[in-house]
Design a protein around this motif. Structure first.
Motif, PDB file in Angstrom:
ATOM      1  N   GLN A  21     -79.106 -32.072  79.429  1.00 11.20           N
ATOM      2  CA  GLN A  21     -80.331 -31.918  78.652  1.00 11.20           C
ATOM      3  C   GLN A  21     -81.461 -31.356  79.506  1.00 11.20           C
ATOM      4  O   GLN A  21     -82.187 -30.471  79.067  1.00 11.20           O
ATOM      5  N   LEU A  22     -81.592 -31.853  80.710  1.00 15.49           N
ATOM      6  CA  LEU A  22     -82.663 -31.404  81.594  1.00 15.49           C
ATOM      7  C   LEU A  22     -82.495 -29.929  81.964  1.00 15.49           C
ATOM      8  O   LEU A  22     -83.457 -29.149  81.896  1.00 15.49           O
ATOM      9  N   PHE A  25     -83.196 -27.905  78.863  1.00 13.51           N
ATOM     10  CA  PHE A  25     -84.616 -27.977  78.539  1.00 13.51           C
ATOM     11  C   PHE A  25     -85.414 -27.043  79.441  1.00 13.51           C
ATOM     12  O   PHE A  25     -86.299 -26.319  78.981  1.00 13.51           O
ATOM     13  N   ASN A  70     -84.293 -26.089  71.482  1.00 20.14           N
ATOM     14  CA  ASN A  70     -84.066 -27.455  71.968  1.00 20.14           C
ATOM     15  C   ASN A  70     -83.416 -28.355  70.932  1.00 20.14           C
ATOM     16  O   ASN A  70     -82.546 -29.154  71.273  1.00 20.14           O
ATOM     17  N   THR A  74     -80.275 -28.069  73.263  1.00 23.61           N
ATOM     18  CA  THR A  74     -80.562 -29.044  74.319  1.00 23.61           C
ATOM     19  C   THR A  74     -80.226 -30.468  73.887  1.00 23.61           C
ATOM     20  O   THR A  74     -79.502 -31.177  74.580  1.00 23.61           O
ATOM     21  N   THR A 128     -94.976 -29.698  79.562  1.00 26.04           N
ATOM     22  CA  THR A 128     -93.517 -29.765  79.609  1.00 26.04           C
ATOM     23  C   THR A 128     -93.027 -31.173  79.935  1.00 26.04           C
ATOM     24  O   THR A 128     -92.085 -31.668  79.312  1.00 26.04           O
ATOM     25  N   PHE A 132     -90.736 -33.286  77.334  1.00 26.20           N
ATOM     26  CA  PHE A 132     -89.375 -33.729  77.631  1.00 26.20           C
ATOM     27  C   PHE A 132     -89.241 -35.241  77.482  1.00 26.20           C
ATOM     28  O   PHE A 132     -88.313 -35.729  76.837  1.00 26.20           O
ATOM     29  N   ARG A 136     -86.903 -36.697  74.535  1.00 24.00           N
ATOM     30  CA  ARG A 136     -85.661 -37.380  74.933  1.00 24.00           C
ATOM     31  C   ARG A 136     -85.677 -38.849  74.540  1.00 24.00           C
ATOM     32  O   ARG A 136     -84.671 -39.383  74.090  1.00 24.00           O
TER      33      ARG A 136
END
Length: 143
Positions: A21-22, A25, A70, A74, A128, A132, A136
């Motif tokens: 995911q990171l 992203f 995303n 993501t 950002t 995130f 998440r």
């Protein structure tokens, strides 16, 4: 229902690990930031738009691109009206953080290309991190 982006053929699921995911992203963020920064500079330099207006337009373009990628790639989340509303609220908060910080730094540092790039990176970086963490831990856990 929000716009669907046919990014890949796999079924959406929320079982993507943190590292994946990171990385996704960040990759999505870089692509979105290129569009955001290009439009911001174009509106500032060519059209003579005020800093806040140029950055606002760039932010809207960049975050729209980021959300579409995303959500599907993501975080692999199914479409959801509740999630879409939560994202809109999150982006509203980060919109003001991003535009406010960018405008403040531009007034402090001047309007050179280097100042614009540095102010953009700082403002985008703060937004950002906020995006995130909230996406998440909250938004892409909404059903």
């Amino acid at each position: 229902m929000p716009i669907e982006l046919p990014f890949d053929d796999e079924e959406a699921s929320t079982s993507v690990d943190l590292k994946t995911q990171l990385v996704r992203f960040v990759a999505t963020g870089v692509l979105s930031a290129v569009f955001d920064f290009a439009l911001t500079l174009l509106l500032q330099s060519v059209a003579g738009a005020p800093y806040w207006l140029a950055k606002a337009c760039g932010f809207i373009l960049g975050t729209t691109i980021a959300y579409l990628i995303n959500r599907r790639w993501t975080f692999r989340a199914e479409p959801s009206k509740a999630r879409f509303i939560a994202v809109v609220l999150l982006y509203a908060v980060t919109f003001f953080v991003n535009i406010g910080l960018y405008s403040l730094l531009m007034h402090e540092w001047g309007s050179s290309l280097v100042a614009s790039a540095c102010a953009f990176v700082v403002a985008q970086g703060v937004a950002t991190v906020i995006n995130f963490v909230v996406q998440r831990t909250v938004i892409f856990k909404i059903r």
